[in-house]
Design a protein around this motif. Structure first.
Motif, PDB file in Angstrom:
ATOM      1  N   LEU A 124      28.968  72.594  46.827  1.00 24.22           N
ATOM      2  CA  LEU A 124      29.398  73.981  46.785  1.00 24.22           C
ATOM      3  C   LEU A 124      30.288  74.347  47.973  1.00 24.22           C
ATOM      4  O   LEU A 124      30.940  75.395  47.962  1.00 24.22           O
ATOM      5  CB  LEU A 124      28.173  74.913  46.777  1.00 24.22           C
ATOM      6  CG  LEU A 124      27.307  74.887  45.515  1.00 24.22           C
ATOM      7  CD1 LEU A 124      26.031  75.687  45.740  1.00 24.22           C
ATOM      8  CD2 LEU A 124      28.073  75.446  44.317  1.00 24.22           C
ATOM      9  N   VAL A 126      29.322  75.152  51.081  1.00 18.70           N
ATOM     10  CA  VAL A 126      28.757  76.369  51.660  1.00 18.70           C
ATOM     11  C   VAL A 126      29.251  76.576  53.080  1.00 18.70           C
ATOM     12  O   VAL A 126      29.118  75.700  53.936  1.00 18.70           O
ATOM     13  CB  VAL A 126      27.216  76.307  51.645  1.00 18.70           C
ATOM     14  CG1 VAL A 126      26.623  77.528  52.325  1.00 18.70           C
ATOM     15  CG2 VAL A 126      26.708  76.184  50.214  1.00 18.70           C
ATOM     16  N   VAL A 375      18.004  82.647  42.631  1.00 20.47           N
ATOM     17  CA  VAL A 375      18.687  81.439  42.153  1.00 20.47           C
ATOM     18  C   VAL A 375      17.683  80.470  41.548  1.00 20.47           C
ATOM     19  O   VAL A 375      17.944  79.850  40.499  1.00 20.47           O
ATOM     20  CB  VAL A 375      19.480  80.781  43.300  1.00 20.47           C
ATOM     21  CG1 VAL A 375      19.890  79.354  42.944  1.00 20.47           C
ATOM     22  CG2 VAL A 375      20.718  81.613  43.640  1.00 20.47           C
ATOM     23  N   LEU A 385      23.991  77.508  39.847  1.00 19.38           N
ATOM     24  CA  LEU A 385      24.866  78.098  40.849  1.00 19.38           C
ATOM     25  C   LEU A 385      26.059  77.159  41.006  1.00 19.38           C
ATOM     26  O   LEU A 385      25.923  76.042  41.507  1.00 19.38           O
ATOM     27  CB  LEU A 385      24.117  78.256  42.177  1.00 19.38           C
ATOM     28  CG  LEU A 385      24.897  78.883  43.334  1.00 19.38           C
ATOM     29  CD1 LEU A 385      25.255  80.339  43.028  1.00 19.38           C
ATOM     30  CD2 LEU A 385      24.087  78.790  44.626  1.00 19.38           C
ATOM     31  N   LEU A 388      29.773  79.383  45.620  1.00 17.16           N
ATOM     32  CA  LEU A 388      29.133  80.263  46.600  1.00 17.16           C
ATOM     33  C   LEU A 388      30.079  80.489  47.771  1.00 17.16           C
ATOM     34  O   LEU A 388      30.625  79.540  48.334  1.00 17.16           O
ATOM     35  CB  LEU A 388      27.829  79.640  47.115  1.00 17.16           C
ATOM     36  CG  LEU A 388      27.047  80.489  48.127  1.00 17.16           C
ATOM     37  CD1 LEU A 388      26.570  81.784  47.481  1.00 17.16           C
ATOM     38  CD2 LEU A 388      25.873  79.712  48.683  1.00 17.16           C
ATOM     39  N   LEU A 402      26.629  87.175  50.709  1.00 15.47           N
ATOM     40  CA  LEU A 402      26.942  86.046  49.843  1.00 15.47           C
ATOM     41  C   LEU A 402      27.467  86.545  48.501  1.00 15.47           C
ATOM     42  O   LEU A 402      27.038  87.591  48.007  1.00 15.47           O
ATOM     43  CB  LEU A 402      25.694  85.188  49.602  1.00 15.47           C
ATOM     44  CG  LEU A 402      24.996  84.622  50.836  1.00 15.47           C
ATOM     45  CD1 LEU A 402      23.709  83.931  50.439  1.00 15.47           C
ATOM     46  CD2 LEU A 402      25.916  83.666  51.573  1.00 15.47           C
ATOM     47  N   GLY A 404      27.791  84.607  44.849  1.00 17.43           N
ATOM     48  CA  GLY A 404      27.566  83.369  44.115  1.00 17.43           C
ATOM     49  C   GLY A 404      27.919  83.524  42.660  1.00 17.43           C
ATOM     50  O   GLY A 404      27.816  84.619  42.090  1.00 17.43           O
TER      51      GLY A 404
END
Length: 410
Positions: A124, A126, A375, A385, A388, A402, A404
């Motif tokens: 992702l 992050v 989530v 997910l 993000l 956040l 997502g």
């Protein structure tokens, strides 16, 4: 009651700090006892003073730094220290390290509470992104408490004790110029709190709160905000993002992730004044439809006023869980914006949304733990997910926002 380690309130102990933790703390251990330490950084050796004792853990403040982290800086505010203002958690942390700190917290919450693996989080990508404007002078809404001497100030960490201050450096410059704080500011003999607003539309307002009743002191009662290529009006005490760049940042992220299409049906849940609904309406066009659900009366009236020029937008006055359970809103729906309060959406709302069958949900979260729990609930219903983004809407503090993207299927 003292924990097994024997640490007691006000005791000082030397310890080495470990990883960051939620709440603006780092974790340390003394004889196996967990200690959550504020005003510290990972890897530092400090003298910490115990502030709270609980079964299984204690809280403490780092009062002396013996071996400093290279990421430590001198806090710009004289009140950002143990025993003083609790509003800022990270003023002792260098700017880049603040973003890394928040990224680490998001990852920890999503693995421990959300059930995601490190590999999934790596996929992702992050990370927490900075907003324009720097670390100081960004907060456009500040609520000051009032102490027994009628002085306005801010609260200590996890306390109702008021710290009188002469300036708040994260407050918007227009708020810092107001004659609200000691020593030159007004006295507030009848007030419980003083609320200040500096809007993106140039309005500056002061409101005195007495026994839960708001009384205008100066400035307009209705302020103007500018975001998402629109002008907005709302009561000074109504909810709006406190960082001047936040509304545009979040609206852009939501629309990029959801990619609403002409003719689609969209829901904006916990919709406030209708920020996301306006963007959705522009994308789904005249052949689409947008429904806003909001419970706060100020938010409902603001949304109806600000979205009145958009004929395919409906504003429903109801709690989201009630609107879903009692079929005030029903599917089919294509895309959903979910922007719940700090506690998160919760399992009943998540299950109802999954049952409604949208192709995608953009979840806007102000608390990583609540987001992670939701989530996990979505995952149990077959949702993933898939994107993000994190934003530092609250520099110098522990808080992070956040956005997502959740989609159904494998």
């Amino acid at each position: 009651m003292e924990p097994e380690s024997g640490l007691a309130e006000a005791e000082r102990v030397e310890l080495t700090v470990d990883a960051v933790a939620p709440g603006g703390h780092c974790v340390a251990r003394v004889d196996g006892q967990v200690v959550f330490v504020r005003h510290a950084l990972p890897g530092e050796r400090v003298i910490a003073e115990v502030t709270e004792v609980h079964k299984g853990f204690v809280r403490a403040d780092a009062v002396t730094v013996l071996d400093a982290s290279p990421d430590r800086v001198e806090p710009p505010c004289p009140y950002a220290k143990p025993g003083a203002c609790g509003g800022c958690d990270l003023q002792h942390v260098a700017p880049a390290a603040q973003l890394a700190w928040k990224t680490a917290v998001v990852r920890e919450q999503l693995t421990r509470l959300g059930g995601l693996t490190d590999a999934e989080l790596d996929g992702l990508g992050v990370r927490v992104e900075a907003l324009p404007g720097g670390l100081l002078g960004w907060r456009s809404r500040v609520r000051y408490a009032v102490d027994a001497a009628d002085r306005a100030g801010l609260l200590k960490h996890r306390s109702h004790e008021v710290v009188p201050i002469d300036s708040c450096l994260i407050a918007h410059p227009a708020i810092q110029e107001l004659p609200v704080l000691a020593p030159t500011g007004a006295s507030w003999p009848a007030a419980d709190a003083v609320e200040t607003v500096a809007s993106t539309g140039g309005d500056v307002t002061v409101v005195e709160v007495r026994d839960g009743i708001s009384m205008q002191v100066s400035g307009p009662a209705v302020v103007r905000e500018v975001a998402a290529d629109r002008a907005w009006t709302l009561p000074a005490s109504a909810f709006w993002q406190v960082h001047p760049a936040a509304a545009d940042t979040l609206s852009t992220a939501v629309l990029e992730l959801l990619d609403p299409r002409p003719g689609e049906v969209a829901w904006d849940l916990y919709g406030g004044a209708g920020l996301f609904a306006a963007g959705l309406a522009a994308k789904v066009g005249a052949s689409g439809r947008v429904t806003v659900v909001e419970a706060a009366p100020q938010g409902v009236s603001a949304a109806r006023r600000n979205l009145a020029d958009l004929p395919r937008v409906e504003v429903v006055s109801a709690r989201v869980e009630t609107a879903l359970a009692r079929r005030r809103i029903t599917g089919p729906v294509d895309v959903v914006v979910l922007d719940p309060p700090r506690a998160g959406a919760g399992a009943p709302v998540v299950r109802a949304l999954a049952a409604a069958g949208p192709r995608a949900i953009a979840y806007v979260a102000c608390d990583p733990a609540a987001f992670a729990r939701d989530v996990r609930t979505f995952a149990g219903l077959g949702w993933r997910l898939t994107a993000l983004r994190g934003f530092d809407l609250f520099p110098m503090t522990q808080h992070v926002e956040l956005v997502g993207l959740l989609v159904p299927g494998p």
